[in-house]
Design an enzyme around this catalytic site. Structure first.
Site, PDB file in Angstrom:
ATOM      1  N   HIS A   1      -0.827  -8.346  -2.394  1.00 58.72           N
ATOM      2  CA  HIS A   1       0.253  -8.783  -1.499  1.00 58.72           C
ATOM      3  C   HIS A   1       0.045 -10.225  -1.070  1.00 58.72           C
ATOM      4  CE1 HIS A   1       2.898  -5.295  -0.367  1.00 58.72           C
ATOM      5  NE2 HIS A   1       2.029  -4.763  -1.212  1.00 58.72           N
TER       6      HIS A   1
ATOM      7  N   ARG B   1      13.416  -2.435   4.270  1.00 59.08           N
ATOM      8  CA  ARG B   1      13.644  -3.592   3.401  1.00 59.08           C
ATOM      9  C   ARG B   1      14.686  -3.311   2.325  1.00 59.08           C
ATOM     10  NH1 ARG B   1       8.170  -4.417  -0.210  1.00 59.08           N
ATOM     11  NH2 ARG B   1       9.461  -5.989  -1.212  1.00 59.08           N
TER      12      ARG B   1
ATOM     13  N   HIS C   1       6.773  -8.915   3.388  1.00 58.49           N
ATOM     14  CA  HIS C   1       5.704  -7.980   3.026  1.00 58.49           C
ATOM     15  C   HIS C   1       4.571  -8.623   2.235  1.00 58.49           C
ATOM     16  CE1 HIS C   1       7.889  -4.103   4.036  1.00 58.49           C
ATOM     17  NE2 HIS C   1       8.839  -5.011   4.160  1.00 58.49           N
TER      18      HIS C   1
ATOM     19  N   ASP D   1       8.949  -0.348   4.851  1.00 58.54           N
ATOM     20  CA  ASP D   1       9.215  -0.241   3.411  1.00 58.54           C
ATOM     21  C   ASP D   1      10.551   0.438   3.117  1.00 58.54           C
ATOM     22  OD1 ASP D   1       7.214  -1.626   2.133  1.00 58.54           O
ATOM     23  OD2 ASP D   1       5.829   0.071   2.133  1.00 58.54           O
TER      24      ASP D   1
ATOM     25  N   HIS E   1      -0.024  -3.926  -9.662  1.00 57.55           N
ATOM     26  CA  HIS E   1       0.302  -3.895  -8.232  1.00 57.55           C
ATOM     27  C   HIS E   1       0.344  -2.447  -7.719  1.00 57.55           C
ATOM     28  CE1 HIS E   1       2.149  -5.812  -4.595  1.00 57.55           C
ATOM     29  NE2 HIS E   1       2.480  -4.539  -4.395  1.00 57.55           N
TER      30      HIS E   1
ATOM     31  N   HIS F   1       2.998  -2.218  10.061  1.00 58.40           N
ATOM     32  CA  HIS F   1       3.081  -2.205   8.592  1.00 58.40           C
ATOM     33  C   HIS F   1       2.442  -3.448   7.962  1.00 58.40           C
ATOM     34  CE1 HIS F   1       4.794  -1.014   4.720  1.00 58.40           C
ATOM     35  NE2 HIS F   1       5.031  -2.305   4.532  1.00 58.40           N
TER      36      HIS F   1
ATOM     37  N   ASP G   1      -1.753  -0.492  -4.860  1.00 56.97           N
ATOM     38  CA  ASP G   1      -1.048   0.111  -3.723  1.00 56.97           C
ATOM     39  C   ASP G   1      -1.421   1.577  -3.548  1.00 56.97           C
ATOM     40  OD1 ASP G   1       0.488  -1.971  -2.736  1.00 56.97           O
ATOM     41  OD2 ASP G   1       2.307  -1.405  -3.819  1.00 56.97           O
TER      42      ASP G   1
ATOM     43  N   HIS H   1      -1.051   2.945   4.267  1.00 52.00           N
ATOM     44  CA  HIS H   1      -0.560   2.481   5.570  1.00 52.00           C
ATOM     45  C   HIS H   1      -0.894   3.477   6.672  1.00 52.00           C
ATOM     46  CE1 HIS H   1       1.582  -1.213   4.615  1.00 52.00           C
ATOM     47  NE2 HIS H   1       1.957  -0.654   3.484  1.00 52.00           N
TER      48      HIS H   1
ATOM     49  N   ASP I   1      -0.176  -4.362   4.844  1.00 47.15           N
ATOM     50  CA  ASP I   1       0.171  -5.098   3.616  1.00 47.15           C
ATOM     51  C   ASP I   1      -0.721  -6.314   3.384  1.00 47.15           C
ATOM     52  OD1 ASP I   1       2.183  -3.509   2.625  1.00 47.15           O
ATOM     53  OD2 ASP I   1       3.833  -4.717   3.421  1.00 47.15           O
TER      54      ASP I   1
ATOM     55  N   TRP J   1       0.898  -1.149   0.000  1.00 48.30           N
ATOM     56  CA  TRP J   1       0.000   0.000   0.000  1.00 48.30           C
ATOM     57  C   TRP J   1       0.938   1.200   0.000  1.00 48.30           C
ATOM     58  CZ3 TRP J   1      -4.847  -1.114  -0.959  1.00 48.30           C
ATOM     59  CH2 TRP J   1      -5.609  -2.012  -0.216  1.00 48.30           C
TER      60      TRP J   1
HETATM   61 ZN   LIG Z   1       5.203  -3.399   2.687  1.00 46.53          ZN
END
Ligand SMILES: [Zn+2]
Ligand SMILES: *[C@@H]1O[C@H](CO)[C@@H](O)[C@H](O)[C@H]1NC(C)=O
Length: 293
Positions: free
Chosen positions: A149, A71, A83, A68, A172, A139, A176, A29, A143, A24
């Site tokens: 996801h 990662r 995620h 995010d 995607h 988070h 998001d 989020h 997701d 997202w």
């Molecule tokens: Zn994520």
């Protein structure tokens, strides 16, 4: 050739932007986080504000996208598979998440929620690691509600090129960010705040009032098995929307098409429901964690 040198940082920046578009968007989020902070019990708020060192009303929203960024650091690269869960199902004719099949050695969002919930409840990690666990949970609760996801096909739709108005993007990224922003009206923190207020109203007295209790029925952090079962239920629900909505008419119906019209209109109610649901669930999940410490 020196003219090419300045391009490198630009290319790197563009690549980061592209890769960053894989959850997202921040606004989604933040909306989940504001809904959660609205419903969280006072003890939950006190515990998390202290742990996160932020006594403002934004204490959840301001860390909702931290995972995010993490990662893409070398220290946090291990967490990239956390995620999502790559359901190896066959949409639109067959949807479903099977942990043995879909959550391999590298992990997935279902087991990550379980893992960080156990770490936070255990209260044995350092303060810094407890804060990381809390930020991961905040988070991933978001997701896991994004249908793509919880789908393996075409890397969760990242491989399905589409247009959104004049933009060349992928399915995607549309789920998001573009569809959520088409509902909230923007990508800013204040868009998230006002969208969360509208969704809270739907939960308290509007279209979601009659179903909110069912969103949290069976929610349990009591054992790692019950944590996994709860997260798997969330993932399974989310994944079902891949068959019913996201790829309802198959990949060919959306590939290289402009999805900003009727497709988005049909998707908006699902996005709203998923954001509202995950915000409400996150509040109850955090409450249960803090109560169980
Ligand atoms: Zn994520
Ligand atoms: C749980 O989280 C910790 C801390 O990030 C990590 O080191 C560990 O590998 C994770 N375990 C699983 C099974 O994901």
């Amino acid at each position: 050739m020196p003219r090419l040198v300045p391009l490198l940082p630009i290319i790197t920046f563009l690549l980061l932007l592209l890769r960053g578009a894989s959850a997202w968007g921040a606004m989604g989020h933040e909306t989940v986080a504001y809904i959660a902070s609205h419903y969280a019990l006072p003890a939950t708020q006190t515990y998390l504000q202290t742990l996160l060192g932020d006594t403002s009303a934004d204490y959840l929203a301001s860390v909702a996208s931290w995972a995010d960024s993490y990662r893409y650091t070398s220290a946090g690269a291990f967490s990239a598979p956390y995620h999502y869960v790559d359901a190896n199902d066959d949409p639109p004719s067959a949807c479903g998440v099977d942990l043995d099949r879909d959550c391999g050695a590298e992990g997935c969002v279902v087991r990550a929620l379980q893992n960080y919930t156990t770490i936070l409840m255990g209260q044995e990690a350092s303060g810094a690691n407890l804060a990381i666990a809390a930020k991961m949970i905040i988070h991933f609760a978001g997701d896991i509600g994004q249908p793509l996801h919880c789908e393996g096909l075409e890397i969760g739709g990242n491989g399905i090129d589409v247009k959104y108005g004049d933009d060349d993007t992928n399915l995607h990224a549309v789920w998001d960010s573009d569809i959520p922003e088409s509902v909230s009206g923007g990508s800013s923190l204040s868009s998230a705040r006002s969208w969360s207020a509208a969704l809270i109203k739907k939960i308290d007295s509007g279209t979601y009032k009659s179903q909110a209790a069912s969103w949290i029925s069976g929610l349990s952090v009591g054992t790692s098995a019950s944590q996994t079962a709860t997260a798997l239920r969330w993932a399974t629900e989310s994944n079902a929307y891949v068959c019913s909505t996201v790829l309802r008419d198959g990949v060919d119906a959306v590939e290289n098409q402009d999805v900003s019209g009727a497709y988005t209109t049909a998707a908006q109610p699902v996005v709203e429901l998923q954001i509202a649901k995950q915000g409400y669930r996150l509040a109850k999940w955090l409450d249960a964690i803090v109560a169980g410490m």
